[in-house]
Write a protein that holds these residues in place. Structure first.
Motif, mmCIF file in Angstrom:
data_model
loop_
_atom_site.group_PDB
_atom_site.id
_atom_site.type_symbol
_atom_site.label_atom_id
_atom_site.label_comp_id
_atom_site.label_asym_id
_atom_site.label_seq_id
_atom_site.Cartn_x
_atom_site.Cartn_y
_atom_site.Cartn_z
ATOM 1 N N VAL A 66 0.869 -1.247 -0.057
ATOM 2 C CA VAL A 66 -0.217 -0.039 0.080
ATOM 3 C C VAL A 66 0.966 1.321 -0.102
ATOM 4 O O VAL A 66 0.500 2.212 -0.749
ATOM 5 N N LEU A 97 0.788 4.232 -2.829
ATOM 6 C CA LEU A 97 0.634 5.482 -2.319
ATOM 7 C C LEU A 97 1.635 6.371 -3.047
ATOM 8 O O LEU A 97 1.383 7.346 -3.398
ATOM 9 N N ILE A 105 -4.540 -9.191 0.262
ATOM 10 C CA ILE A 105 -4.562 -7.967 1.059
ATOM 11 C C ILE A 105 -4.141 -6.820 0.364
ATOM 12 O O ILE A 105 -4.985 -5.728 0.182
ATOM 13 N N CYS A 161 -6.318 -3.724 -1.285
ATOM 14 C CA CYS A 161 -6.047 -2.130 -1.202
ATOM 15 C C CYS A 161 -5.725 -1.506 -2.708
ATOM 16 O O CYS A 161 -5.961 -0.331 -2.764
ATOM 17 N N MET A 200 -8.298 -0.688 -4.628
ATOM 18 C CA MET A 200 -9.483 0.573 -4.182
ATOM 19 C C MET A 200 -8.557 1.816 -4.676
ATOM 20 O O MET A 200 -9.234 2.716 -5.210
ATOM 21 N N LEU A 201 -7.219 1.775 -4.489
ATOM 22 C CA LEU A 201 -6.339 2.926 -4.565
ATOM 23 C C LEU A 201 -6.480 3.580 -6.224
ATOM 24 O O LEU A 201 -6.926 4.423 -6.499
ATOM 25 N N GLU A 216 -10.022 4.808 -7.320
ATOM 26 C CA GLU A 216 -10.167 6.035 -7.089
ATOM 27 C C GLU A 216 -9.233 7.011 -8.029
ATOM 28 O O GLU A 216 -9.792 7.713 -8.534
#
Lengths: 77, 243
Positions: free
Chosen positions: B156, B160, B230, B234, B237-238, B241
């Motif tokens: 993640v 990011l 997992i 994530c 989802m990132l 978006e």
């Protein structure tokens, strides 16, 4: 020590339920996970503490925050 | 007020469920606990008793947990795919770009530099720590699940650090899905190897091999599978978006 941690966890949990702002609730839940990880470490369960810190304070917070980002505020500030 | 009533009812139900734990003074059953405390680390060879139990004695439960995680990730990804399929589309079939408020754009511009500079570099460190927790689960606190989740947070961070786009192939959703499926397949094959060699399901397959090496292998495979699963959730989802 452990009573102090449990009391703080209880306060954070009630705050997370009662607050109107989803982001505040998520951050309270994250802090709750951090404190419970500390409690697990104090109680000599380091395996559970690692899991709680990684899942509760880390990954689930990311998922919640990203889900909240996809929503819009209904009410005026 | 129905909410108050529901809260009161749930508190009462919890008290009713927990009451026997405090009220009864029958001794807890201790046979298995005493046995594991005395023999657990010796028989499995793992210094960490928790790892010794969940991969040495109760590996079947661990297999079930990985299946639960697989189903959960599959369900979440399926829901997200259905959600984006239901999103309003133009006649041509292209998704309608939602009108972005200027405030949100300003906010997403604000976050980029600081977060990208920090988390891209932290990600590698967290990945290393996750691999350590995963591979040393038999001697120190940790194990496949814990290490896997730490690896997922490292993924993640890497995602990011790259503005939500996929910078390295590791952070691509497609690759993560492949890694998770391959990890689960390897886990099933490793579990069945013991059957082929006559030792039994989930038993260490090699003749004369000590059980702790099998625990290390299982920890590594489970950690990679959990981390990819997992992390996939994530990253999906990132990037959804960002798209």
């Amino acid at each position: 020590m452990i009573e102090l941690l449990l009391a703080a966890i209880l306060v954070l949990a009630v705050y997370a339920m009662l607050t109107r702002d989803l982001l505040h609730g998520t951050i309270a839940l994250s802090a709750l996970s951090l404190l419970s990880a500390l409690a697990f470490a104090v109680l000599k369960a380091p395996d559970v503490a690692i899991t709680e810190a990684a899942v509760g304070a880390g990954v689930s917070t990311v998922v919640f925050v990203w889900a909240i980002r996809a929503t819009e505020r209904m009410e005026k500030q | 007020m129905p909410t108050r009533l529901a809260a009161l009812a749930s508190v009462l139900a919890a008290a009713f469920a927990l009451w026997p734990l405090f009220a009864l003074d029958v001794a807890w059953p201790g046979t298995v606990r005493d046995y594991l405390e005395a023999k657990g680390t010796v028989e499995s060879g793992a210094m960490n008793l928790v790892s010794a139990i969940y991969l040495g004695y109760r590996a079947y439960d661990t297999l079930g947990e990985t299946v639960v995680l697989l189903v959960a990730v599959t369900g979440a990804i399926g829901m997200m795919a259905a959600g984006s399929a239901l999103a309003p589309r133009e006649a041509g079939g292209a998704p309608v770009e939602p009108a972005r408020s200027p405030r949100r754009e300003a906010r997403s511009r604000q976050r980029t530099e600081l977060i990208a500079a920090l988390s891209g570099k932290l990600g590698a460190v967290i990945l290393i720590f996750g691999l350590y927790v995963m591979l040393y689960g038999h001697v120190s606190p940790g194990g496949g699940f814990q290490g896997g989740v730490v690896v997922a947070s490292g993924i993640v961070f890497l995602a990011l650090g790259s503005h939500g786009a996929a910078p390295s192939p590791l952070v691509g959703a497609r690759n993560l899905a492949r890694i998770e499926s391959a990890g689960f397949a390897i886990l099933l094959v490793a579990a069945c190897l013991g059957v082929a060699s006559g030792k039994g399901f989930l038993a260490p397959p090699l003749p004369g091999g000590d059980p702790v090496s099998f625990i290390i292998v299982l920890n590594a495979v489970i950690g990679i599978k959990v981390g990819a699963g997992i992390g996939l959730l994530c990253v999906a989802m990132l990037t959804e978006e960002a798209a």
